[in-house]
Design an enzyme around this catalytic site. Structure first.
Site, PDB file in Angstrom:
ATOM      1  N   ILE A 152      26.348  73.675  22.896  1.00  0.00           N
ATOM      2  CA  ILE A 152      26.233  73.254  21.500  1.00  0.00           C
ATOM      3  C   ILE A 152      26.335  74.448  20.561  1.00  0.00           C
ATOM      4  O   ILE A 152      27.056  74.410  19.560  1.00  0.00           O
ATOM      5  CB  ILE A 152      24.917  72.492  21.270  1.00  0.00           C
ATOM      6  N   ARG A 233      14.976  70.194  19.688  1.00  0.00           N
ATOM      7  CA  ARG A 233      13.748  69.493  20.028  1.00  0.00           C
ATOM      8  C   ARG A 233      12.647  69.931  19.067  1.00  0.00           C
ATOM      9  O   ARG A 233      12.607  71.091  18.638  1.00  0.00           O
ATOM     10  CB  ARG A 233      13.301  69.800  21.470  1.00  0.00           C
ATOM     11  N   GLU A 261       7.942  61.534  16.264  1.00  0.00           N
ATOM     12  CA  GLU A 261       8.973  60.578  15.874  1.00  0.00           C
ATOM     13  C   GLU A 261       8.862  59.318  16.737  1.00  0.00           C
ATOM     14  O   GLU A 261       8.473  59.393  17.903  1.00  0.00           O
ATOM     15  CB  GLU A 261      10.363  61.192  15.994  1.00  0.00           C
ATOM     16  N   HIS A 284      17.185  61.460  14.734  1.00  0.00           N
ATOM     17  CA  HIS A 284      17.440  61.959  16.095  1.00  0.00           C
ATOM     18  C   HIS A 284      18.757  61.372  16.611  1.00  0.00           C
ATOM     19  O   HIS A 284      18.819  60.740  17.672  1.00  0.00           O
ATOM     20  CB  HIS A 284      16.288  61.600  17.042  1.00  0.00           C
ATOM     21  N   ALA A 287      23.363  63.366  19.140  1.00  0.00           N
ATOM     22  CA  ALA A 287      24.331  63.030  20.188  1.00  0.00           C
ATOM     23  C   ALA A 287      24.926  61.646  20.009  1.00  0.00           C
ATOM     24  O   ALA A 287      25.676  61.176  20.866  1.00  0.00           O
ATOM     25  CB  ALA A 287      23.657  63.120  21.553  1.00  0.00           C
TER      26      ALA A 287
END
Length: 400
Positions: A152, A233, A261, A284, A287
């Protein structure tokens, strides 16, 4: 094999599993006690998850469970130590969502600089404020610091360079030479990155070593008015330190992850970050593009199908890189029934604990060579007894 898919994965992945002949049980709603019960009832050989947590209770629920596949890169939602203690493989799908996360990262950076969400909210509410929203600094020529250069992080670097941003970075694997090859500046620590950039983005895995990597010292090093992005994270960031930085140093933040969350896909949500004008939150979704989900699902299916065909586990994350073996024994022998069984019996009597073992067959299947690494007292007497076994051709032992 029976495969339990306890989370949402793209249909192409499910189809690939079914085409391989597996019995696929697909229930994306499974979590907590429901997951444990499903494991107990279905007795799957393979479990595939995304965000679903895999607890010790889940690991104990299916004696047949041999492999857990995390349909994504991070695997901190899985009790990896517990799986290792039970002899259960854990694998992930690295790199398949890298572009999606990098795209969101750059989207958050542009959104913070141009205040795009606030622009849209005011326009929808009938408020026109061109004077305020015309005051963006712009990105060209600024320095972005990238903390973590895995798949990433490297995709973020490529996209940042296309925006004419200067890039500096730190990663455990980054060397000055590699940084020069990539056309970026080398930093010796995460704090050095913060000190050197007006935009910082985190892309490290969540591990005990990276817990609160972005701490008070990190935020103290950031220049006033800097932009801070976290799409990795929540545990990587000390949120109390982030609150301090927002209030005291005018830091603006784009967060795709945060403490507490919701685990559900839809529902109520409360966070003091959500009300803060200097923070943009997303759900979130780093992805969550169809491209990334298809690629990840196909990779999860590839891992499961490879394991079922060959016993090999691509992308396995919990095999020891080096066993504690102290010696290696090599046994050349005839490829006949019972030969290795008698060798192993002698090793057991000597209390040799075998950590690694391989048996290769020569052309014609008349002879073979077994190589075993073990811990124990490698006395000559044991070697002599093995050499004396019928149909053993030669034995050698070396200390590692």
């Amino acid at each position: 094999m029976t495969i339990l898919v306890a989370d949402n994965i793209a249909e192409v992945g499910l189809e690939a599993l079914e085409e391989a002949g597996h019995h696929v049980v697909d229930d994306a709603a499974l979590n907590g006690d429901a997951l444990v019960e499903a494991l107990r009832t279905e007795r799957p050989n393979i479990l595939i998850v995304r965000s679903t947590k895999v607890t010790p209770e889940a690991l104990d629920a299916s004696p047949a469970l041999s492999l857990i596949v995390r349909a994504g890169a991070g695997y901190d939602t899985i009790d990896v130590d517990g799986a290792s203690a039970r002899g259960i493989y854990v694998a992930n799908c690295p790199g398949k969502n890298s572009v999606a996360v990098a795209e969101l990262t750059l989207g958050l950076i542009v959104s913070l600089d141009r205040r795009i969400p606030d622009n849209v909210a005011d326009a929808r509410a009938g408020r026109w404020d061109k004077k305020t929203y015309a005051e963006a600094e712009g990105l060209k020529g600024r320095t972005i610091g990238v903390v973590g250069l895995g798949n990433i992080g490297e995709e973020v670097v490529r996209r940042a360079q296309s925006f004419d941003l200067d890039v500096v970075a730190w990663s455990r694997s980054l060397t000055p030479e590699r940084a020069e090859e990539m056309g970026i500046g080398y930093c010796e620590s995460a704090v050095d990155v913060a000190r050197s950039a007006s935009i910082v983005s985190l892309h490290v895995a969540s591990t005990p070593e990276t817990h609160h990597l972005a701490d008070r010292a990190f935020f103290e090093a950031l220049p006033k008015g800097a932009l801070f992005i976290n799409t990795t994270r929540a545990a990587v960031v000390d949120e109390d330190a982030l609150r301090w930085a927002i209030e005291e140093r005018d830091i603006r933040a784009g967060l795709d992850v945060m403490e507490g969350e919701p685990a559900e896909k839809r529902g109520s949500f409360e966070s003091d970050f959500a009300e803060h004008p200097s923070i943009y939150l997303t759900h979130h979704i780093g992805a969550s593009t169809q491209q990334a989900q298809d690629a990840t699902a196909l990779e999860a299916a590839r891992v499961a199908n490879t394991f079922s065909r060959t016993g090999d586990v691509p992308n396995c994350v919990n095999l020891a890189t080096q066993s504690p073996a102290t010696h290696q024994i090599t046994v050349r022998h005839l490829d006949e029934v019972g030969v290795l069984a008698r060798v192993l019996d002698e090793m057991s009597k000597a209390e040799w604990n075998i950590q690694e073992m391989e048996n290769e067959i020569f052309s014609g299947a008349r002879a073979a060579v077994a190589t075993m690494r073990f811990t124990g007292d490698a006395t000559d007497g044991v070697v002599e007894r093995i050499e004396a076994q019928e149909k053993v051709l030669a034995v050698s032992v070396i200390e590692l």
